[in-house]
Design a protein around this motif. Structure first.
Motif, PDB file in Angstrom:
ATOM      1  N   THR A   1     -34.921 -45.334  37.898  1.00 37.21           N
ATOM      2  CA  THR A   1     -34.534 -46.496  38.696  1.00 37.21           C
ATOM      3  C   THR A   1     -35.330 -46.634  39.988  1.00 37.21           C
ATOM      4  OG1 THR A   1     -32.788 -45.250  39.838  1.00 37.21           O
ATOM      5  CG2 THR A   1     -32.174 -46.406  37.808  1.00 37.21           C
ATOM      6  N   ASN A  54     -35.188 -50.030  35.061  1.00 36.22           N
ATOM      7  CA  ASN A  54     -34.005 -49.614  34.320  1.00 36.22           C
ATOM      8  C   ASN A  54     -32.747 -50.266  34.892  1.00 36.22           C
ATOM      9  OD1 ASN A  54     -32.909 -48.301  32.152  1.00 36.22           O
ATOM     10  ND2 ASN A  54     -33.315 -46.233  32.893  1.00 36.22           N
ATOM     11  N   GLY A 105     -29.636 -44.371  28.414  1.00 36.44           N
ATOM     12  CA  GLY A 105     -30.442 -44.954  29.479  1.00 36.44           C
ATOM     13  C   GLY A 105     -31.862 -45.287  29.085  1.00 36.44           C
ATOM     14  N   GLN A 106     -32.363 -44.654  28.024  1.00 35.80           N
ATOM     15  CA  GLN A 106     -33.751 -44.857  27.606  1.00 35.80           C
ATOM     16  C   GLN A 106     -33.913 -45.957  26.576  1.00 35.80           C
ATOM     17  OE1 GLN A 106     -31.686 -42.677  26.418  1.00 35.80           O
ATOM     18  NE2 GLN A 106     -32.208 -41.935  24.389  1.00 35.80           N
ATOM     19  N   GLN A 117     -39.337 -44.706  28.907  1.00 36.52           N
ATOM     20  CA  GLN A 117     -38.867 -43.752  27.898  1.00 36.52           C
ATOM     21  C   GLN A 117     -39.866 -42.620  27.732  1.00 36.52           C
ATOM     22  OE1 GLN A 117     -38.651 -44.166  23.239  1.00 36.52           O
ATOM     23  NE2 GLN A 117     -36.879 -45.241  24.084  1.00 36.52           N
ATOM     24  N   THR A 150     -37.779 -50.671  31.177  1.00 36.98           N
ATOM     25  CA  THR A 150     -37.112 -49.407  30.870  1.00 36.98           C
ATOM     26  C   THR A 150     -38.197 -48.403  30.501  1.00 36.98           C
ATOM     27  OG1 THR A 150     -35.005 -50.321  30.143  1.00 36.98           O
ATOM     28  CG2 THR A 150     -35.620 -48.194  29.224  1.00 36.98           C
TER      29      THR A 150
END
Length: 469
Positions: free
Chosen positions: A204, A464, A82-83, A73, A71
């Motif tokens: 993504t 992600n 999402g982060q 950030q 993931t």
């Protein structure tokens, strides 16, 4: 929750990042594992802190080879979760802080992913240029973050979303290869536009490491006004008039309900009521022009005609930059001012501009029937049809019963949005919050096409993995 990361993978990541390039310290990780509204929290076994694109490529390459999820950030200002990692390796872009190049002839600024939006604004101003993306979180939002989420903000009416403001990108693709697409061309018709796939992809399809950002001239005149009015219908009529009368000089046209203004007065220090009287709705309008004095003159004519036709009940025009900032602070603090008020269902929706008033009327009637006593705080970008429609628990009511009804209530709001040809995510993205919900409103054909793109670029689904299709 993602499966544990093998020890040998962690060892390889440490080796390529070197001293200072990673952390497993719980105190160092803690701020990155909590969303600022406290709605999402997560966990990670490893924080990668690359300081160069080559470091990002090495990390992603190892993760691709081993099938280890990542993931990414930026400034951790995202509002849809999402982060926040759920066991994945967390790759922070905070050390990618260089402004690599600026060019006033090409009107371009090349900034790395960890550069904050406020730093971009400062660098552009030093060139006597401006980058017209305005976000309340500009001090923490980063280039990689606002590119990856296709952020909107307050100047979309005139300049468009982030995807309209990016000329080129550099990114590390899911297999660890670096794509150098840092072009500064306004025209390039040579096939698929890979940068537009990456913009709004929420990490993504790769890790954005740098962006070539489009700059604009600094305006010679600017006028900011707070307007009190009776209804969203009046605001819509004023918007049309503002665009017609200024020839496209409307920089921003922001709508706020009275309740949101009252929250700011109550919960944000030094906030003052903008007008002498109380009004059901407010518009914050900003005009700008390259001609000295033009914006001020346009605002004066616009307000005079609105008052004469009784579309405007009252208005105040900022006479100084300090006054303009104070008016803008009321708008920018709409969301922070809600935080002390308890459980809230938040919606970032868009409908055609012509349907904003219809949406507010229908959604509010539906919420009054579904959740009697709840409080509606609606605000947002009237000029582009993006409304932040927030449903708060009743004043003094407990949080838990209201929070328990969030999903069902949001489904009602989103169904109304869909019936008007709108979107359930206007500028915040889908993230963990809305990915599954979005499937309800997208056709199978569209979902399969989007999934095919994902499979082609991220066949192991390591980037992600909980987000998008």
């Amino acid at each position: 929750m993602t499966a544990p990361v093998p020890a040998d993978v962690l060892s390889r990541l440490k080796a390529v990042l070197g001293e200072g390039g990673w952390s497993q310290d719980p105190q160092r990780l803690a701020p990155k594992l909590l969303e600022w509204r406290d709605r999402w929290s997560g966990e990670t076994p490893f924080l990668a802190l690359p300081k160069a694109t080559a470091d990002v490529a090495a990390v992603v390459g190892i993760c691709f080879e081993s099938g280890t999820p990542i993931t990414t950030q930026g400034g951790n200002t995202g509002l849809v979760g999402g982060q926040i990692p759920q066991g994945e390796v967390l790759l922070s872009t905070e050390r990618l802080r260089a402004i690599r190049e600026s060019d006033a002839f090409d009107d371009v600024l090349v900034a790395e992913a960890g550069v904050t939006l406020s730093a971009v604004h400062e660098a552009a101003a030093a060139m006597t240029r401006r980058f017209p993306l305005g976000l309340a979180s500009e001090g923490s939002a980063t280039v990689g973050g606002f590119v990856s989420t296709n952020a909107g903000g307050t100047q979309v009416l005139r300049y468009g979303m982030t995807r309209n403001l990016v000329l080129g990108l550099e990114a590390v693709l899911p297999n660890g290869e670096v794509w150098n697409g840092l072009k500064r061309l306004r025209k390039d018709n040579t096939g698929y536009d890979l940068k537009q796939l990456l913009i709004g992809a929420e990490g993504t399809l790769g890790v954005v490491t740098a962006a070539a950002l489009k700059l604009f001239p600094v305006m010679a005149s600017r006028s900011v006004a707070m307007i009190g009015l009776e209804s969203p219908e009046a605001a819509l009529k004023l918007l049309v008039r503002a665009k017609d009368e200024t020839g496209g000089a409307v920089e921003a046209f922001e709508l706020m309900g009275r309740l949101g203004v009252e929250f700011a007065l109550k919960n944000i220090a030094a906030t003052r009521d903008p007008l002498a009287g109380v009004h059901p709705w407010y518009v914050l309008a900003e005009f700008s022009s390259g001609e000295p004095g033009s914006a001020e003159a346009s605002m004066e004519r616009f307000l005079a005609s609105g008052l004469e036709d009784r579309l405007i009940a009252d208005a105040v025009v900022a006479q100084t930059d300090t006054q303009a900032k104070a008016l803008w602070a009321i708008r920018e603090n709409q969301s922070p001012a809600q935080k002390p008020e308890g459980a809230t269902w938040k919606h970032d929706i868009s409908v055609p501009v012509s349907r904003v008033a219809d949406f507010l009327r229908e959604a509010t009637a539906a919420m009054e029937a579904f959740a009697p006593g709840s409080r509606i705080a609606a605000f947002g970008h009237m000029g582009d049809g993006n409304i932040h429609y927030d449903v708060l628990r009743g004043d003094g009511a407990p949080d838990a019963p209201h929070a328990a009804k969030r999903d069902a209530g949001s489904r009602i709001v989103h169904d109304i949005v869909a019936s008007m040809g709108g979107s359930i995510s206007a500028e915040h993205g889908l993230g963990s919050m809305k990915t599954e919900e979005a499937r309800r409103y997208k056709s199978p054909v569209e979902v399969e096409a989007l999934s095919a793109i994902r499979r082609a670029l991220d066949p192991k689904r390591i980037m992600n993995p909980r987000v998008l299709f």
